[in-house]
Design an enzyme around this catalytic site. Structure first.
Site, PDB file in Angstrom:
ATOM      1  N   TYR A 243       0.598  -8.849  16.725  1.00 33.79           N
ATOM      2  CA  TYR A 243      -0.510  -8.489  16.720  1.00 33.79           C
ATOM      3  C   TYR A 243      -0.681  -6.919  17.208  1.00 33.79           C
ATOM      4  O   TYR A 243      -1.431  -6.190  16.650  1.00 33.79           O
ATOM      5  CB  TYR A 243      -1.590  -9.349  17.159  1.00 33.79           C
ATOM      6  CG  TYR A 243      -3.190  -8.912  17.296  1.00 33.79           C
ATOM      7  CD1 TYR A 243      -3.769  -8.955  16.074  1.00 33.79           C
ATOM      8  CD2 TYR A 243      -3.859  -8.196  18.296  1.00 33.79           C
ATOM      9  CE1 TYR A 243      -5.259  -8.689  16.008  1.00 33.79           C
ATOM     10  CE2 TYR A 243      -5.015  -7.812  18.343  1.00 33.79           C
ATOM     11  CZ  TYR A 243      -5.713  -7.856  17.148  1.00 33.79           C
ATOM     12  OH  TYR A 243      -7.165  -7.518  17.068  1.00 33.79           O
TER      13      TYR A 243
ATOM     14  N   SER B 125      -7.469  -1.965  17.891  1.00 35.46           N
ATOM     15  CA  SER B 125      -7.934  -2.706  18.915  1.00 35.46           C
ATOM     16  C   SER B 125      -7.256  -2.101  20.293  1.00 35.46           C
ATOM     17  O   SER B 125      -6.230  -1.202  20.141  1.00 35.46           O
ATOM     18  CB  SER B 125      -7.156  -4.208  19.188  1.00 35.46           C
ATOM     19  OG  SER B 125      -7.046  -4.909  20.434  1.00 35.46           O
TER      20      SER B 125
ATOM     21  N   ASN C 298     -16.323 -12.435   5.171  1.00 36.80           N
ATOM     22  CA  ASN C 298     -16.934 -13.653   5.103  1.00 36.80           C
ATOM     23  C   ASN C 298     -17.429 -14.188   6.262  1.00 36.80           C
ATOM     24  O   ASN C 298     -18.041 -15.425   6.431  1.00 36.80           O
ATOM     25  CB  ASN C 298     -16.157 -14.885   4.219  1.00 36.80           C
ATOM     26  CG  ASN C 298     -14.803 -14.926   4.931  1.00 36.80           C
ATOM     27  OD1 ASN C 298     -13.740 -14.009   4.695  1.00 36.80           O
ATOM     28  ND2 ASN C 298     -14.668 -16.062   5.664  1.00 36.80           N
ATOM     29  N   THR C 299     -16.829 -13.649   7.448  1.00 39.66           N
ATOM     30  CA  THR C 299     -17.143 -14.294   8.637  1.00 39.66           C
ATOM     31  C   THR C 299     -16.967 -13.255   9.851  1.00 39.66           C
ATOM     32  O   THR C 299     -16.269 -12.131   9.645  1.00 39.66           O
ATOM     33  CB  THR C 299     -16.133 -15.405   9.086  1.00 39.66           C
ATOM     34  OG1 THR C 299     -16.465 -16.081  10.236  1.00 39.66           O
ATOM     35  CG2 THR C 299     -14.608 -14.681   9.328  1.00 39.66           C
ATOM     36  N   GLY C 300     -17.391 -13.561  11.032  1.00 42.36           N
ATOM     37  CA  GLY C 300     -17.342 -12.612  12.183  1.00 42.36           C
ATOM     38  C   GLY C 300     -17.821 -11.186  12.025  1.00 42.36           C
ATOM     39  O   GLY C 300     -18.818 -10.932  11.369  1.00 42.36           O
ATOM     40  N   ILE C 301     -16.883 -10.279  12.512  1.00 44.05           N
ATOM     41  CA  ILE C 301     -17.527  -8.803  12.449  1.00 44.05           C
ATOM     42  C   ILE C 301     -17.500  -8.340  10.993  1.00 44.05           C
ATOM     43  O   ILE C 301     -18.551  -7.542  10.686  1.00 44.05           O
ATOM     44  CB  ILE C 301     -16.293  -7.901  13.198  1.00 44.05           C
ATOM     45  CG1 ILE C 301     -16.290  -8.112  14.754  1.00 44.05           C
ATOM     46  CG2 ILE C 301     -16.770  -6.432  12.866  1.00 44.05           C
ATOM     47  CD1 ILE C 301     -15.394  -7.647  15.371  1.00 44.05           C
ATOM     48  N   GLY C 302     -16.944  -8.702  10.066  1.00 41.39           N
ATOM     49  CA  GLY C 302     -16.922  -8.279   8.672  1.00 41.39           C
ATOM     50  C   GLY C 302     -18.331  -8.741   8.114  1.00 41.39           C
ATOM     51  O   GLY C 302     -18.764  -7.865   7.447  1.00 41.39           O
TER      52      GLY C 302
ATOM     53  N   GLY D  91     -12.540  -9.022   4.797  1.00 39.89           N
ATOM     54  CA  GLY D  91     -12.825 -10.114   5.668  1.00 39.89           C
ATOM     55  C   GLY D  91     -14.052 -10.059   5.960  1.00 39.89           C
ATOM     56  O   GLY D  91     -14.699 -10.298   7.263  1.00 39.89           O
TER      57      GLY D  91
END
Length: 322
Positions: A205, A179, A52-56, A50
């Protein structure tokens, strides 16, 4: 009404609001600052799911800046290519590559691992970051609940298939992004195949994040003496596109609140980076790290060793023939 408008328009009100915002934002800082960490990663290979965006994306960029060879494991070729090119440009590191991976498909996971084994001689860091929330009840081609496949079964199989490479490259680390919502989750192995009668996307989730920690704890026991560590973490409440599957009104409210109270992706990546390469985490395994980079206890259910062992065996059985 006129008096209220006069008050809100007073310069002192604006000044107080600005101070409050600055105080709230300052409280989002963690005790560990990756910018002050001198660790370099030249000669190390890392996989970030993951990315390509955000935290990753922020994790992959930091690793690249430290000299690591970074493999972005992304589902979307277009977004993944854009992220790869941007990380190469910002880091000045050409050793940033993209490999396509759809964690909800066990066939895609196996294809990804096969290519990694053919192309890579070593693997020192695996960051299981990718996750999804807000999906309606739907199933993968393998018969799994899509959220569970993406957040838990796919990462489980990915890690399991890469264990020999990680062991051969030790010391190496596995990092699993969970989380604090895991404390609201429940263990019911029927969830894996979506057999529960009531499906609420937020609850599903939470269930997956609980299973992430149970898996991490059991895996750490199985990896004792191998030179491979595994730890779980909570990144904090972070403004990313993880809510893209939720209604627009909820996303708008979340983003407005996020400006004042929540972490940016860069801030949310800190606890992941702490587990990935900080000297403080050398040799540490089977732990849960909070968003302030402190070692804390997860929920009592998440610490249940027998449940973790049972869950591990269930995951092995479900993914073994896929």
């Amino acid at each position: 009404m006129g008096a209220w408008w006069t008050l809100l328009g007073h310069p002192l009100w604006a000044a107080c609001t600005l101070v409050l915002v600055l105080v709230v934002r300052a409280q989002k800082r963690t005790r560990w600052d990756p910018r002050a960490c001198p660790v370099k990663l030249h000669g190390k290979t890392a996989i970030v799911t993951g990315a390509n965006t955000g935290i990753g994306y922020c994790v992959a960029l930091d690793l690249a800046r430290r000299g690591a060879r970074v493999i972005l494991a992304c589902r979307c070729p277009i977004k993944g290519t854009a992220a790869r090119d941007q990380i190469r440009s910002l880091s000045g590191n050409p050793q940033v590559d993209l490999r396509i991976l759809n964690l909800s498909s066990m066939a895609s996971v196996r294809d990804f691992v096969q290519k990694i084994k053919e192309e890579e001689k070593e693997l020192h860091l695996l960051v299981n970051n990718a996750g999804v929330s807000g999906l309606p009840k739907q199933f993968t081609a393998d018969g799994f609940d899509t959220t569970f496949a993406t957040n838990h079964l796919g990462p489980f199989l990915l890690t399991h298939l890469l264990l020999n490479l990680l062991k051969a490259s030790s010391p190496s680390r596995i990092v699993i992004v969970s989380s604090s919502n895991h404390s609201k989750g429940k263990v019911d192995f029927r969830h894996f195949t979506g057999e529960q009668l009531v499906h609420r996307s937020d609850l599903v989730y939470n269930h997956t994040k609980l299973h992430n920690i149970l898996w991490s704890n059991e895996l750490s026991v199985r990896l004792q003496g191998s030179g491979v560590t595994v730890n779980c973490l909570h990144p904090g409440i972070v403004v990313t596109d993880v809510l893209r599957h939720y209604p627009l009104r909820l996303r708008v409210i979340f983003n407005l609140l996020g400006f004042f109270f929540f972490k940016t992706p860069e801030e949310g990546a800190v606890s992941t980076l702490y587990c990935a390469f900080s000297e403080e985490m050398d040799g540490v395994s089977g732990k849960y790290i909070n968003s302030d980079c402190n070692l804390v206890l997860p929920s009592a259910t998440a610490r249940d060793a027998q449940t973790g062992k049972e869950g591990y065996e269930v995951c092995l059985r479900l993914t073994s023939n896929l």
